[in-house]
Design a protein around this motif. Structure first.
Motif, PDB file in Angstrom:
ATOM      1  N   ALA A 136       0.763  -1.450   0.359  1.00  0.00           N
ATOM      2  CA  ALA A 136       0.281   0.205  -0.122  1.00  0.00           C
ATOM      3  C   ALA A 136       0.749   1.272  -0.034  1.00  0.00           C
ATOM      4  CB  ALA A 136      -1.052   0.220   1.355  1.00  0.00           C
ATOM      5  N   VAL A 137       1.852   1.676   0.658  1.00  0.00           N
ATOM      6  CA  VAL A 137       2.942   2.093   0.889  1.00  0.00           C
ATOM      7  C   VAL A 137       3.766   2.479  -0.175  1.00  0.00           C
ATOM      8  CG1 VAL A 137       5.433   3.247   1.380  1.00  0.00           C
ATOM      9  CG2 VAL A 137       3.253   2.463   3.349  1.00  0.00           C
ATOM     10  N   LEU A 138       3.959   1.766  -1.219  1.00  0.00           N
ATOM     11  CA  LEU A 138       4.106   2.049  -2.361  1.00  0.00           C
ATOM     12  C   LEU A 138       3.885   1.931  -3.731  1.00  0.00           C
ATOM     13  CD1 LEU A 138       7.576   0.593  -4.272  1.00  0.00           C
ATOM     14  CD2 LEU A 138       6.147  -0.982  -4.330  1.00  0.00           C
ATOM     15  N   MET A 139       1.782   1.507  -3.194  1.00  0.00           N
ATOM     16  CA  MET A 139       1.294   2.085  -4.219  1.00  0.00           C
ATOM     17  C   MET A 139       1.416   3.214  -3.915  1.00  0.00           C
ATOM     18  SD  MET A 139      -1.791  -0.437  -4.679  1.00  0.00           S
ATOM     19  CE  MET A 139      -2.686   0.054  -6.028  1.00  0.00           C
ATOM     20  N   GLU A 140       1.210   4.082  -2.874  1.00  0.00           N
ATOM     21  CA  GLU A 140       0.854   5.609  -2.200  1.00  0.00           C
ATOM     22  C   GLU A 140       2.253   6.382  -3.098  1.00  0.00           C
ATOM     23  OE1 GLU A 140       0.943   6.338   1.792  1.00  0.00           O
ATOM     24  OE2 GLU A 140      -1.189   5.416   1.405  1.00  0.00           O
ATOM     25  N   ARG A 141       3.433   5.885  -2.845  1.00  0.00           N
ATOM     26  CA  ARG A 141       4.769   6.318  -3.482  1.00  0.00           C
ATOM     27  C   ARG A 141       4.849   6.654  -5.064  1.00  0.00           C
ATOM     28  NH1 ARG A 141       7.212   9.631  -1.335  1.00  0.00           N
ATOM     29  NH2 ARG A 141       8.923   8.627  -1.539  1.00  0.00           N
ATOM     30  N   LEU A 142       4.036   5.834  -5.404  1.00  0.00           N
ATOM     31  CA  LEU A 142       3.745   5.631  -7.188  1.00  0.00           C
ATOM     32  C   LEU A 142       2.736   6.543  -7.565  1.00  0.00           C
ATOM     33  CD1 LEU A 142       4.935   1.917  -7.807  1.00  0.00           C
ATOM     34  CD2 LEU A 142       6.355   3.404  -8.446  1.00  0.00           C
ATOM     35  N   GLU A 143       1.934   6.726  -6.663  1.00  0.00           N
ATOM     36  CA  GLU A 143       0.822   7.609  -7.213  1.00  0.00           C
ATOM     37  C   GLU A 143       0.987   8.321  -7.881  1.00  0.00           C
ATOM     38  OE1 GLU A 143      -3.350   9.928  -5.565  1.00  0.00           O
ATOM     39  OE2 GLU A 143      -2.613   8.382  -4.270  1.00  0.00           O
ATOM     40  N   GLY A 144       0.143   9.289  -8.530  1.00  0.00           N
ATOM     41  CA  GLY A 144       0.651  10.312 -10.483  1.00  0.00           C
ATOM     42  C   GLY A 144       2.124   9.894 -10.810  1.00  0.00           C
ATOM     43  N   LYS A 145       2.482   8.460 -10.998  1.00  0.00           N
ATOM     44  CA  LYS A 145       3.605   8.858 -11.386  1.00  0.00           C
ATOM     45  C   LYS A 145       3.370   7.123 -12.285  1.00  0.00           C
ATOM     46  CE  LYS A 145       6.439  10.282  -8.144  1.00  0.00           C
ATOM     47  NZ  LYS A 145       5.603  10.296  -6.719  1.00  0.00           N
TER      48      LYS A 145
END
Length: 167
Positions: A136-145
């Motif tokens: 979930a944290v990785l998904m957040e970090r990739l959000e918008g990218k």
């Protein structure tokens, strides 16, 4: 409307990884269990994923993952090796989760050798919970990218965990 239509639509609507490369300079030798998890994650990731850089077409991509100066680097190319984008992410938000995951994995692999099935199951549930948190944290970090689904993020987190050995 057929039952297959909803399942096939997301695959045709998004990009896909067709190869994942882990930078050899970013990886140290690890345990056989981690090596196995890494190989399975790459295989599963290539077999079934949703991966599309934001603002780019829904095509096949190649991802090279590395750790450079304590940062996670996502180098994305097209299938024919054309550079698409490189994203550099801080590892700080993932550091504690990776440490926790490492500890629980050690416990899990030790339990497989000596514990009862119910103890193994309890540790595995905890392991999956921490793995989901990291995903979930990785998904957040990739959000918008980069757009990814949860299964893709889970497999990517396994690879980030594999890279932590040296990074």
């Amino acid at each position: 409307m057929s039952d297959l239509q909803p399942d096939t639509e997301p695959q045709s609507a998004g990009g896909k990884l067709v190869n994942v490369v882990l930078d050899e300079a970013s990886i140290a030798r690890s345990t056989p269990e981690v090596e196995h998890d890494r190989a399975v994650a790459i295989y599963d990731l290539i077999e079934d994923n949703r991966f599309q850089p934001v603002g780019h077409p829904a095509i096949n991509y190649v991802l090279t993952l590395s750790v450079v100066e304590k940062r996670l680097v996502f180098q994305i190319r097209t299938e024919d090796e054309q550079e698409v984008v490189t994203h550099v992410l801080s590892l700080s938000p993932l550091r504690k989760i990776v440490k926790d995951y490492d500890l629980i994995c050690e416990s899990y692999y030790e339990a497989i050798r000596h514990a009862s099935p119910s103890q193994i199951e309890a540790i595995d549930m905890g392991r999956r919970g921490v793995h989901n948190e990291g995903s979930a944290v990785l998904m957040e970090r990739l959000e918008g990218k980069v757009e990814v689904d949860m299964q893709t993020a889970r497999r990517l987190f396994t690879l980030v965990y594999a890279l932590h050995w040296k990074g």
